[in-house]
Design an enzyme around this catalytic site. Sequence first.
Site, PDB file in Angstrom:
ATOM      1  CD  GLU A  46     -13.503 -34.050  17.361  1.00 49.74           C
ATOM      2  OE1 GLU A  46     -14.020 -33.855  16.240  1.00 49.74           O
ATOM      3  OE2 GLU A  46     -13.203 -35.173  17.801  1.00 49.74           O
ATOM      4  CB  THR A  47     -13.604 -27.980  13.141  1.00 47.95           C
ATOM      5  OG1 THR A  47     -12.264 -27.488  13.320  1.00 47.95           O
ATOM      6  CG2 THR A  47     -14.467 -26.850  12.583  1.00 47.95           C
TER       7      THR A  47
END
Length: 261
Positions: A46-47
């Site tokens: 995830e970002t």
Amino acid sequence: MHVPIFQVDAFTTRRFAGNPAAVVLFDEFPADAVLHAIASENNLAETAFIVPTGEQYAIRWFTPVTEVALCGHATLASAAVVIERLEPSRSQVTFSSKSGPLMVSKNDDGYVLNFPIRPWQRVALPPGLAEALGVMPVEVLSDVVNYTAILEHAQLVRELKPNLAAIAQFDRSGVVVTAAGDQGYDFVSRYFAPAKGIPEDPVTGAAHCALTPYWAERLDKTSFRAYQASQRGGEINCRLVGDRVELAGSCVFYLEGTIEI
């Protein structure tokens, strides 16, 4: 344009464990295509993208291939960025998100996330799930995002080698596997989401929004010490509070810099 980026190992007290998340700070959200490109370039589970909005921050989360509606470890990482780097006078922060307001507080042991529970229901065994996992679940739960397969004991969870290509074909974004705990934990789990570009997620806060109420029903208590048995591994202390779940954990900074867009 140059914008700050941080990479934080979440749900761990030591570097190179837990779940790494990138956190990118903008003054305002750019076009979705830019967010997708950055998340793909980072190539982490995830970002998180955060934007200040008065006293709060807006947050969005992207895997390398898609936007998601809720992410625990990247929210934990984002809170650490706000409280430890951007505004060190703060001890809590609220993020506005597609899943509603998410409050994170800092304490002496780390951080506590306050998330909505993820309601689930028991369902019949989906065709092909046992074959994809290589083991027969004791029961199966379904929620709006995942199937959750309950296994007979923790060692099955730890040793599982699923067929990821088969899991990617189900009508849910991912498959959680869980069992009653061992080694001092109340329950253990793992999470596979190849359809979202995450073959196996190291530590999944959002999955515990469904796991916590399930194990509360099974074990007849509301507080749990949980372990996600991925290769990196991670610990989450979970507590059911009405229709919310508190997820407590620590994080460690790995990288701080800027990216050029």
